[in-house]
Design a protein around this motif. Structure first.
Motif, PDB file in Angstrom:
ATOM      1  N   ILE A  83      43.455  39.496  33.676  1.00 28.05           N
ATOM      2  CA  ILE A  83      43.362  38.058  33.931  1.00 28.05           C
ATOM      3  C   ILE A  83      44.012  37.697  35.264  1.00 28.05           C
ATOM      4  O   ILE A  83      43.493  36.878  36.033  1.00 28.05           O
ATOM      5  CB  ILE A  83      44.026  37.271  32.780  1.00 28.05           C
ATOM      6  N   PHE A  84      45.148  38.328  35.559  1.00 29.32           N
ATOM      7  CA  PHE A  84      45.868  38.041  36.798  1.00 29.32           C
ATOM      8  C   PHE A  84      45.191  38.638  38.031  1.00 29.32           C
ATOM      9  O   PHE A  84      45.413  38.179  39.152  1.00 29.32           O
ATOM     10  CB  PHE A  84      47.295  38.593  36.723  1.00 29.32           C
ATOM     11  N   ALA A  85      44.387  39.681  37.836  1.00 29.77           N
ATOM     12  CA  ALA A  85      43.890  40.484  38.954  1.00 29.77           C
ATOM     13  C   ALA A  85      43.178  39.666  40.031  1.00 29.77           C
ATOM     14  O   ALA A  85      43.349  39.908  41.229  1.00 29.77           O
ATOM     15  CB  ALA A  85      42.961  41.581  38.427  1.00 29.77           C
ATOM     16  N   LEU A  86      42.374  38.712  39.620  1.00 28.23           N
ATOM     17  CA  LEU A  86      41.565  37.957  40.578  1.00 28.23           C
ATOM     18  C   LEU A  86      42.189  36.617  40.968  1.00 28.23           C
ATOM     19  O   LEU A  86      41.591  35.854  41.735  1.00 28.23           O
ATOM     20  CB  LEU A  86      40.167  37.715  39.997  1.00 28.23           C
ATOM     21  N   GLY A  87      43.385  36.355  40.460  1.00 25.71           N
ATOM     22  CA  GLY A  87      44.022  35.058  40.701  1.00 25.71           C
ATOM     23  C   GLY A  87      44.200  34.723  42.170  1.00 25.71           C
ATOM     24  O   GLY A  87      43.910  33.602  42.612  1.00 25.71           O
ATOM     25  N   SER A  88      44.675  35.692  42.952  1.00 30.80           N
ATOM     26  CA  SER A  88      44.915  35.447  44.380  1.00 30.80           C
ATOM     27  C   SER A  88      43.622  35.130  45.120  1.00 30.80           C
ATOM     28  O   SER A  88      43.588  34.263  46.000  1.00 30.80           O
ATOM     29  CB  SER A  88      45.581  36.671  45.015  1.00 30.80           C
ATOM     30  N   VAL A  89      42.561  35.829  44.757  1.00 27.12           N
ATOM     31  CA  VAL A  89      41.275  35.621  45.429  1.00 27.12           C
ATOM     32  C   VAL A  89      40.717  34.240  45.111  1.00 27.12           C
ATOM     33  O   VAL A  89      40.255  33.518  46.006  1.00 27.12           O
ATOM     34  CB  VAL A  89      40.264  36.708  45.012  1.00 27.12           C
ATOM     35  N   PHE A  90      40.755  33.874  43.836  1.00 26.16           N
ATOM     36  CA  PHE A  90      40.278  32.545  43.451  1.00 26.16           C
ATOM     37  C   PHE A  90      41.083  31.453  44.154  1.00 26.16           C
ATOM     38  O   PHE A  90      40.528  30.447  44.619  1.00 26.16           O
ATOM     39  CB  PHE A  90      40.371  32.366  41.935  1.00 26.16           C
ATOM     40  N   THR A  91      42.395  31.655  44.232  1.00 24.46           N
ATOM     41  CA  THR A  91      43.255  30.658  44.874  1.00 24.46           C
ATOM     42  C   THR A  91      42.978  30.576  46.371  1.00 24.46           C
ATOM     43  O   THR A  91      42.879  29.482  46.942  1.00 24.46           O
ATOM     44  CB  THR A  91      44.740  31.008  44.640  1.00 24.46           C
ATOM     45  N   THR A 108      51.801  33.491  46.625  1.00 27.28           N
ATOM     46  CA  THR A 108      52.646  33.240  45.451  1.00 27.28           C
ATOM     47  C   THR A 108      51.987  33.763  44.182  1.00 27.28           C
ATOM     48  O   THR A 108      52.644  34.397  43.348  1.00 27.28           O
ATOM     49  CB  THR A 108      52.917  31.732  45.301  1.00 27.28           C
ATOM     50  N   ILE A 109      50.687  33.509  44.050  1.00 33.97           N
ATOM     51  CA  ILE A 109      49.958  34.005  42.882  1.00 33.97           C
ATOM     52  C   ILE A 109      50.020  35.525  42.835  1.00 33.97           C
ATOM     53  O   ILE A 109      50.234  36.134  41.777  1.00 33.97           O
ATOM     54  CB  ILE A 109      48.491  33.545  42.911  1.00 33.97           C
ATOM     55  N   GLY A 110      49.847  36.150  44.000  1.00 32.24           N
ATOM     56  CA  GLY A 110      49.915  37.611  44.066  1.00 32.24           C
ATOM     57  C   GLY A 110      51.286  38.132  43.690  1.00 32.24           C
ATOM     58  O   GLY A 110      51.413  39.154  43.009  1.00 32.24           O
ATOM     59  N   ALA A 111      52.324  37.421  44.129  1.00 30.84           N
ATOM     60  CA  ALA A 111      53.689  37.838  43.803  1.00 30.84           C
ATOM     61  C   ALA A 111      53.961  37.711  42.309  1.00 30.84           C
ATOM     62  O   ALA A 111      54.616  38.568  41.702  1.00 30.84           O
ATOM     63  CB  ALA A 111      54.688  36.992  44.592  1.00 30.84           C
ATOM     64  N   VAL A 112      53.447  36.650  41.705  1.00 28.73           N
ATOM     65  CA  VAL A 112      53.636  36.449  40.263  1.00 28.73           C
ATOM     66  C   VAL A 112      52.930  37.550  39.477  1.00 28.73           C
ATOM     67  O   VAL A 112      53.502  38.147  38.556  1.00 28.73           O
ATOM     68  CB  VAL A 112      53.109  35.063  39.831  1.00 28.73           C
ATOM     69  N   GLU A 149      42.492  21.625  46.500  1.00 25.08           N
ATOM     70  CA  GLU A 149      43.891  21.818  46.863  1.00 25.08           C
ATOM     71  C   GLU A 149      44.610  22.515  45.713  1.00 25.08           C
ATOM     72  O   GLU A 149      44.384  22.203  44.544  1.00 25.08           O
ATOM     73  CB  GLU A 149      44.558  20.473  47.154  1.00 25.08           C
ATOM     74  N   THR A 150      45.459  23.465  46.070  1.00 26.06           N
ATOM     75  CA  THR A 150      46.188  24.217  45.045  1.00 26.06           C
ATOM     76  C   THR A 150      47.691  24.025  45.223  1.00 26.06           C
ATOM     77  O   THR A 150      48.177  23.862  46.347  1.00 26.06           O
ATOM     78  CB  THR A 150      45.868  25.718  45.132  1.00 26.06           C
ATOM     79  N   VAL A 151      48.401  24.040  44.118  1.00 26.00           N
ATOM     80  CA  VAL A 151      49.856  23.899  44.166  1.00 26.00           C
ATOM     81  C   VAL A 151      50.492  25.181  44.682  1.00 26.00           C
ATOM     82  O   VAL A 151      51.415  25.159  45.495  1.00 26.00           O
ATOM     83  CB  VAL A 151      50.409  23.561  42.764  1.00 26.00           C
ATOM     84  N   GLY A 177      48.293  48.986  54.730  1.00 27.70           N
ATOM     85  CA  GLY A 177      49.583  49.470  55.226  1.00 27.70           C
ATOM     86  C   GLY A 177      50.713  49.144  54.280  1.00 27.70           C
ATOM     87  O   GLY A 177      50.711  48.078  53.643  1.00 27.70           O
ATOM     88  N   PRO A 178      51.683  50.049  54.162  1.00 31.14           N
ATOM     89  CA  PRO A 178      52.792  49.857  53.218  1.00 31.14           C
ATOM     90  C   PRO A 178      53.725  48.706  53.582  1.00 31.14           C
ATOM     91  O   PRO A 178      54.462  48.210  52.731  1.00 31.14           O
ATOM     92  CB  PRO A 178      53.530  51.206  53.274  1.00 31.14           C
ATOM     93  N   ASP A 179      53.709  48.284  54.836  1.00 31.63           N
ATOM     94  CA  ASP A 179      54.617  47.219  55.273  1.00 31.63           C
ATOM     95  C   ASP A 179      54.006  45.826  55.134  1.00 31.63           C
ATOM     96  O   ASP A 179      54.659  44.823  55.422  1.00 31.63           O
ATOM     97  CB  ASP A 179      55.028  47.440  56.737  1.00 31.63           C
ATOM     98  N   SER A 180      52.754  45.768  54.699  1.00 27.84           N
ATOM     99  CA  SER A 180      52.082  44.477  54.561  1.00 27.84           C
ATOM    100  C   SER A 180      52.681  43.675  53.413  1.00 27.84           C
ATOM    101  O   SER A 180      52.983  44.213  52.350  1.00 27.84           O
ATOM    102  CB  SER A 180      50.587  44.692  54.316  1.00 27.84           C
ATOM    103  N   VAL A 181      52.859  42.387  53.636  1.00 28.24           N
ATOM    104  CA  VAL A 181      53.417  41.500  52.621  1.00 28.24           C
ATOM    105  C   VAL A 181      52.465  40.327  52.408  1.00 28.24           C
ATOM    106  O   VAL A 181      51.938  39.761  53.367  1.00 28.24           O
ATOM    107  CB  VAL A 181      54.806  40.965  53.040  1.00 28.24           C
ATOM    108  N   GLY A 182      52.249  39.966  51.157  1.00 25.46           N
ATOM    109  CA  GLY A 182      51.392  38.823  50.864  1.00 25.46           C
ATOM    110  C   GLY A 182      49.928  39.207  50.719  1.00 25.46           C
ATOM    111  O   GLY A 182      49.547  40.378  50.798  1.00 25.46           O
ATOM    112  N   PHE A 183      49.112  38.199  50.529  1.00 24.71           N
ATOM    113  CA  PHE A 183      47.678  38.401  50.303  1.00 24.71           C
ATOM    114  C   PHE A 183      46.971  38.705  51.610  1.00 24.71           C
ATOM    115  O   PHE A 183      47.107  37.977  52.591  1.00 24.71           O
ATOM    116  CB  PHE A 183      47.076  37.154  49.655  1.00 24.71           C
ATOM    117  N   ASP A 184      46.225  39.794  51.628  1.00 21.92           N
ATOM    118  CA  ASP A 184      45.461  40.170  52.810  1.00 21.92           C
ATOM    119  C   ASP A 184      44.037  39.627  52.657  1.00 21.92           C
ATOM    120  O   ASP A 184      43.305  40.061  51.766  1.00 21.92           O
ATOM    121  CB  ASP A 184      45.428  41.694  52.950  1.00 21.92           C
ATOM    122  N   PRO A 185      43.631  38.677  53.507  1.00 25.99           N
ATOM    123  CA  PRO A 185      42.313  38.055  53.344  1.00 25.99           C
ATOM    124  C   PRO A 185      41.144  39.008  53.567  1.00 25.99           C
ATOM    125  O   PRO A 185      40.033  38.745  53.110  1.00 25.99           O
ATOM    126  CB  PRO A 185      42.317  36.943  54.399  1.00 25.99           C
TER     127      PRO A 185
END
Length: 207
Positions: free
Chosen positions: A94-102, A115-119, A108-110, A34-42
């Motif tokens: 390189i960035f593509a899979l960052g959110s999934v790995f995080t 945030t990773i997805g937004a970056v 524990e991640t900082v 959906g276009p209104d979704s914000v953030g990482f969708d699990p």
């Protein structure tokens, strides 16, 4: 030992993979997330991340094919943009899979997945701009007419949409109601068609 000519069919296939992956990715984002979704969708985030990785990985291969077929090194501005885009695509990959790995990290991640997805998403408009500029240069420097007339037209229209939209977006001058349709036309319709046209040109290559 395989020569470049032996690999032509594989490079042509990569352009088809890119086109299909772009369409599937858009369908997931538009219809399922959906276009209104914000953030990482699990649920669908891992799928779109993998698709983005595949798109970038295949694009890097196609760029290598373009370098040979279009003899990019002979034209300074195209060669320069080619190198810049290749690096940008690798960064995108390189960035593509960052959110999934995080998100799935056992440590524990900082930064969280959102945030990773937004970056990683923050560089999207810049990469769109580079794609647009590269498409324009590739078409206008195609003095041997390796690209079909249709592909040349598609490439020019794609560049004519993406470059101004990217520049205007930098200053917040594109309303969301306009940005969406232009993105669909440029990134979801014209870009896959342009990639397929490039694949056809590579497929017709003879040394």
């Amino acid at each position: 030992m395989d020569t470049f000519k032996d690999e032509i069919k594989n490079i042509k296939m990569l352009t088809r993979v890119i086109a299909v992956a772009v369409l599937v990715n858009f369908a997931i984002l538009a219809l399922l997330v959906g276009p209104d979704s914000v953030g990482f969708d699990p649920t669908y985030g891992p799928i779109t991340a993998i698709l983005n990785f595949v798109i970038a990985f295949c694009t890097s291969g196609v760029l290598m094919g373009i370098y040979v077929v279009f003899d990019v090194k002979k034209t300074f501005d195209l060669a320069h943009m080619h190198n810049v885009l290749f690096v940008a695509v690798c960064v995108q990959m390189i960035f593509a899979l960052g959110s999934v790995f995080t998100y799935n990290s056992v440590f524990e991640t900082v930064l969280d997945a959102d945030t990773i997805g937004a970056v990683s998403g923050s560089i999207t408009n810049t990469i769109f701009f580079l794609y647009g500029m590269y498409s324009y240069l590739l078409v206008t420097r195609d003095h041997k007419n390796l690209l079909s007339k249709r592909t040349q037209t598609v490439g020019k229209i794609f560049a004519g949409i993406i470059v101004p939209v990217s520049v205007l977006s930098l200053f917040g001058l594109i309303p969301a109601v306009v940005w969406g349709p232009l993105f669909i036309l440029g990134g979801v319709i014209l870009y896959p068609l342009f990639m397929i046209g490039i694949g056809d040109a590579i497929g017709n290559y003879t040394e």
